[in-house]
Motif scaffolding. Sequence first.
Motif, PDB file in Angstrom:
ATOM      1  N   UNK A 244       0.846  -1.197   0.000  1.00 27.43           N
ATOM      2  CA  UNK A 244       0.000   0.000   0.000  1.00 27.43           C
ATOM      3  C   UNK A 244       0.880   1.246   0.000  1.00 27.43           C
ATOM      4  N   UNK A 245       0.327   2.333  -0.598  1.00 29.66           N
ATOM      5  CA  UNK A 245       0.998   3.639  -0.596  1.00 29.66           C
ATOM      6  C   UNK A 245      -0.045   4.729  -0.810  1.00 29.66           C
ATOM      7  N   UNK A 246       0.339   5.968  -0.558  1.00 27.52           N
ATOM      8  CA  UNK A 246      -0.600   7.097  -0.735  1.00 27.52           C
ATOM      9  C   UNK A 246       0.127   8.377  -1.094  1.00 27.52           C
ATOM     10  N   UNK A 247       1.377   8.270  -1.588  1.00 25.37           N
ATOM     11  CA  UNK A 247       2.159   9.464  -1.912  1.00 25.37           C
ATOM     12  C   UNK A 247       1.647  10.179  -3.162  1.00 25.37           C
ATOM     13  N   UNK A 248       1.213   9.418  -4.183  1.00 23.81           N
ATOM     14  CA  UNK A 248       0.759  10.021  -5.439  1.00 23.81           C
ATOM     15  C   UNK A 248      -0.695  10.454  -5.298  1.00 23.81           C
ATOM     16  N   UNK A 249      -0.966  11.686  -5.651  1.00 22.21           N
ATOM     17  CA  UNK A 249      -2.328  12.223  -5.554  1.00 22.21           C
ATOM     18  C   UNK A 249      -3.182  11.758  -6.743  1.00 22.21           C
ATOM     19  N   UNK A 250      -4.499  11.738  -6.508  1.00 25.23           N
ATOM     20  CA  UNK A 250      -5.431  11.436  -7.594  1.00 25.23           C
ATOM     21  C   UNK A 250      -6.130  10.102  -7.487  1.00 25.23           C
ATOM     22  N   UNK A 251      -5.799   9.285  -6.480  1.00 29.79           N
ATOM     23  CA  UNK A 251      -6.470   7.995  -6.321  1.00 29.79           C
ATOM     24  C   UNK A 251      -7.933   8.209  -5.885  1.00 29.79           C
ATOM     25  N   UNK A 252      -8.819   7.251  -6.277  1.00 28.26           N
ATOM     26  CA  UNK A 252     -10.248   7.358  -5.965  1.00 28.26           C
ATOM     27  C   UNK A 252     -10.658   6.533  -4.750  1.00 28.26           C
ATOM     28  N   UNK A 253      -9.758   5.839  -4.129  1.00 29.62           N
ATOM     29  CA  UNK A 253     -10.098   5.009  -2.981  1.00 29.62           C
ATOM     30  C   UNK A 253     -10.575   5.873  -1.816  1.00 29.62           C
ATOM     31  N   UNK A 254     -11.201   5.222  -0.849  1.00 26.09           N
ATOM     32  CA  UNK A 254     -11.789   5.967   0.264  1.00 26.09           C
ATOM     33  C   UNK A 254     -10.739   6.739   1.056  1.00 26.09           C
TER      34      UNK A 254
ATOM     35  N   UNK B  93       0.594  10.774 -20.666  1.00 27.93           N
ATOM     36  CA  UNK B  93       1.359  11.546 -19.689  1.00 27.93           C
ATOM     37  C   UNK B  93       2.854  11.172 -19.799  1.00 27.93           C
ATOM     38  N   UNK B  94       3.707  12.227 -19.699  1.00 26.73           N
ATOM     39  CA  UNK B  94       5.164  11.984 -19.787  1.00 26.73           C
ATOM     40  C   UNK B  94       5.640  11.153 -18.607  1.00 26.73           C
ATOM     41  N   UNK B  95       6.740  10.443 -18.785  1.00 23.90           N
ATOM     42  CA  UNK B  95       7.295   9.567 -17.756  1.00 23.90           C
ATOM     43  C   UNK B  95       7.671  10.377 -16.518  1.00 23.90           C
ATOM     44  N   UNK B  96       7.246   9.860 -15.344  1.00 23.19           N
ATOM     45  CA  UNK B  96       7.637  10.470 -14.080  1.00 23.19           C
ATOM     46  C   UNK B  96       6.519  11.180 -13.354  1.00 23.19           C
ATOM     47  N   UNK B  97       5.427  11.586 -13.980  1.00 24.10           N
ATOM     48  CA  UNK B  97       4.356  12.341 -13.306  1.00 24.10           C
ATOM     49  C   UNK B  97       3.124  11.452 -13.182  1.00 24.10           C
ATOM     50  N   UNK B  98       3.139  10.503 -12.228  1.00 27.67           N
ATOM     51  CA  UNK B  98       2.054   9.540 -12.066  1.00 27.67           C
ATOM     52  C   UNK B  98       0.736  10.179 -11.605  1.00 27.67           C
ATOM     53  N   UNK B  99       0.769  11.335 -10.969  1.00 28.22           N
ATOM     54  CA  UNK B  99      -0.475  11.976 -10.507  1.00 28.22           C
ATOM     55  C   UNK B  99      -1.369  12.403 -11.676  1.00 28.22           C
ATOM     56  N   UNK B 100      -0.772  12.503 -12.893  1.00 25.10           N
ATOM     57  CA  UNK B 100      -1.561  12.902 -14.060  1.00 25.10           C
ATOM     58  C   UNK B 100      -1.931  11.714 -14.946  1.00 25.10           C
TER      59      UNK B 100
END
Length: 317
Positions: free
Chosen positions: A192-202, A266-273
């Motif tokens: 589990x992780x939560x560093x990258x923004x934009x996930x839809x989980x609770x 999305x370009x490599x490296x920006x997973x939040x997008x």
Amino acid sequence: MTPGNNGASTPEDDDPFGYLYADGQARGAQPPSGAGGYGYPNAVSRVRAVGERSYGQQQAPYGQPPQAAYGQGVPQQGAYGQPNAHYQAPETLPGGPPTGRQSMPSAGGGRRGPNTKGLLIGAIAVVAAVVIGIGVAMINGNTDDDKSGDQVGTNPTQSQAHSPSPSASKAADGELPKADATALQLVGGATKASDVKGAQSADGGYVTGLNQAGASMTWSIDNIPEEGPYTLFAHFSVVGEDQEMSVTVNGKLFGTKLPLKNYTHTADGDLSKGWTTTYIWPTLTKGSNTISVSCQSGDKCNALIDQFWIKKGQVKH
């Protein structure tokens, strides 16, 4: 008997054309001459104004009441608007005046008119029935509204649905299961992780560490309503190169891999997008099912996955 002269001619014996016959000429009949008339001597003149001929009484001028003939007791009429001396009031007649008015016979041989009382009663009954019907409908409508309100209150909405447990996921009645990836069974380095923004989980978390052989997520599902085709959706993030992972349904490898493509470019490296959605069309059985997404030999698994859900049939969204 022979005809003879019985004296002055009477109106019945007067013949206007007597001068044309021998016996008439012998009796002195003459043709018409001027205003003196024609016929026998002393003949009664028939030229009279309309309404002036009478017998036994003297004729009055037109518009005046007739005078009584000499020696006769014909009463003289009073002037218009004056009482008649010979008039007798009903009160002076034997037996007194009539006691009441006599009703005139109704037209149509004594037939009665329409029964207005019956029509009025019928109209009142119809109005009462309509009012009662409206009242019953309103009462039933309110009852139905109350029932529907209770039903809505007892069924949880999507936002109220509980997160599935790691071992199994149960959907509310009438809904198909939905699960956060962080609540599934994780093995082989998946974490589990939560560093990258934009996930839809609770909780905003997601599963990472999938890019190694043997890493997997297993979802145990209950309450599938019937056997048939379904759609498995996954919310994920990929940047740069497209990825794909193997899927196992009820212990059997699914013929199509789960596509994890860079649909956002999305370009490599920006997973939040790079967050987007993908799907496959597995066939599920009625009741309980198990679905695993894993990184097998030959797969490309550099992705983040935060949520899964199921819809009935083969759909695309």
